[in-house]
Design an enzyme around this catalytic site. Structure first.
Site, PDB file in Angstrom:
ATOM      1  N   ASP A   1      -5.894   0.158   0.098  1.00  0.00           N
ATOM      2  CA  ASP A   1      -5.791   0.559   1.411  1.00  0.00           C
ATOM      3  C   ASP A   1      -7.086   0.392   1.904  1.00  0.00           C
ATOM      4  O   ASP A   1      -8.669  -0.636   1.618  1.00  0.00           O
ATOM      5  CB  ASP A   1      -5.680   2.097   2.316  1.00  0.00           C
ATOM      6  CG  ASP A   1      -6.351   3.590   1.410  1.00  0.00           C
ATOM      7  OD1 ASP A   1      -7.340   2.538   0.925  1.00  0.00           O
ATOM      8  OD2 ASP A   1      -6.020   4.511   1.543  1.00  0.00           O
TER       9      ASP A   1
ATOM     10  N   LYS B   1       0.337  -1.373  -0.135  1.00  0.00           N
ATOM     11  CA  LYS B   1      -0.099   0.088   0.342  1.00  0.00           C
ATOM     12  C   LYS B   1       0.909   1.124  -0.002  1.00  0.00           C
ATOM     13  O   LYS B   1       0.184   2.204  -1.142  1.00  0.00           O
ATOM     14  CB  LYS B   1      -0.931   0.052   0.995  1.00  0.00           C
ATOM     15  CG  LYS B   1      -1.890   1.532   1.756  1.00  0.00           C
ATOM     16  CD  LYS B   1      -1.412   1.692   2.437  1.00  0.00           C
ATOM     17  CE  LYS B   1      -1.663   3.548   2.223  1.00  0.00           C
ATOM     18  NZ  LYS B   1      -1.142   4.381   3.370  1.00  0.00           N
TER      19      LYS B   1
END
Length: 212
Positions: free
Chosen positions: A140, A122
């Site tokens: 996310d 991420k």
DNA sequence: CTCCCGATAT
DNA sequence: ATATCAGGAG
């Protein structure tokens, strides 16, 4: 051209109408600042990260500054973002590796980014996409939630969600899609009390939890 | 899987 | 009270 891909493109097009040119809410001026901000943003709102980095970035100007920082002092500098002990330790370790292996610069490849302590997919994709323009989907909590509700991804595994979105969207849209999905997740498709009544995707959304 | 950890929304 | 917030390491 597959049906899911068309659906994904329609979803993206509608979101972009509501958010033309979606950008990160994090404030940064170079790749290192973005990397630090994203690491600090774990389990923390971007508004709070920006408050902290406003002074932090004046004090720590290079990877070496973090690498040589006193842990207790850095902890104090980032405390309001939560997880401050972990984050301080990771920031120092990360920047020491930046200095040792990458000339103090943030690397511009996923493989290299993933070798840095505190940097997962991420964080890596967020930095690569927004600081370097390298295509990638940063999954996310928002992207994961929105993708699942919209039925764009079957699994709840972030890496599978990443693959599903990459498959459904053209490469040049990956970074923009990540950013706009995050905005949509923050403002409309929220975790707890989603504003389905104001959602531009309402008629496309199969989510059973859809509210009035 | 647990831990890290403070602040806010519900 | 509890879930959640731009997660990742061990």
């Amino acid at each position: 051209m597959t049906a899911p891909a068309n659906r994904a493109r329609e979803i993206l097009a509608r979101l972009l109408k509501a958010h033309p040119n979606p950008r990160l809410a994090l404030v940064y001026h170079n790749p290192l600042e973005l990397l630090v901000a994203v690491i600090l943003s774990a389990q923390c709102t971007d508004a709070r990260v920006n408050e902290v980095t406003r002074t932090l970035f004046r004090k720590y100007r290079s990877a070496r500054d973090y690498a040589e920082a006193d842990p207790a002092e850095l902890e104090a500098d980032i405390r309001p973002t939560g997880f401050y002990r972990n984050k301080a330790r990771l920031l120092i370790a990360c920047c020491r590796k930046l200095v040792a292996d990458f000339g103090g610069r943030v690397p511009d490849s996923l493989e290299a980014m993933l070798t840095l302590p505190g940097v997962g997919r991420k964080t890596a994709n967020m930095v690569l996409g927004n600081a370097f323009g390298i295509p990638g989907i940063a999954v996310d909590t928002h992207v994961a939630r929105v993708a699942q509700r919209l039925g764009l991804a079957a699994s709840d595994d972030p890496e599978e969600i990443e693959r599903a979105l990459m498959q459904a969207l053209p490469k040049q849209d990956w970074v923009t899609a990540s950013n706009v999905l995050i905005l949509h997740g923050r403002e409309t498709c929220t975790a707890r009390k989603p504003r389905c009544g104001e959602c531009v995707l309402r008629d496309l959304c199969p989510w059973p939890g859809k509210t009035a």
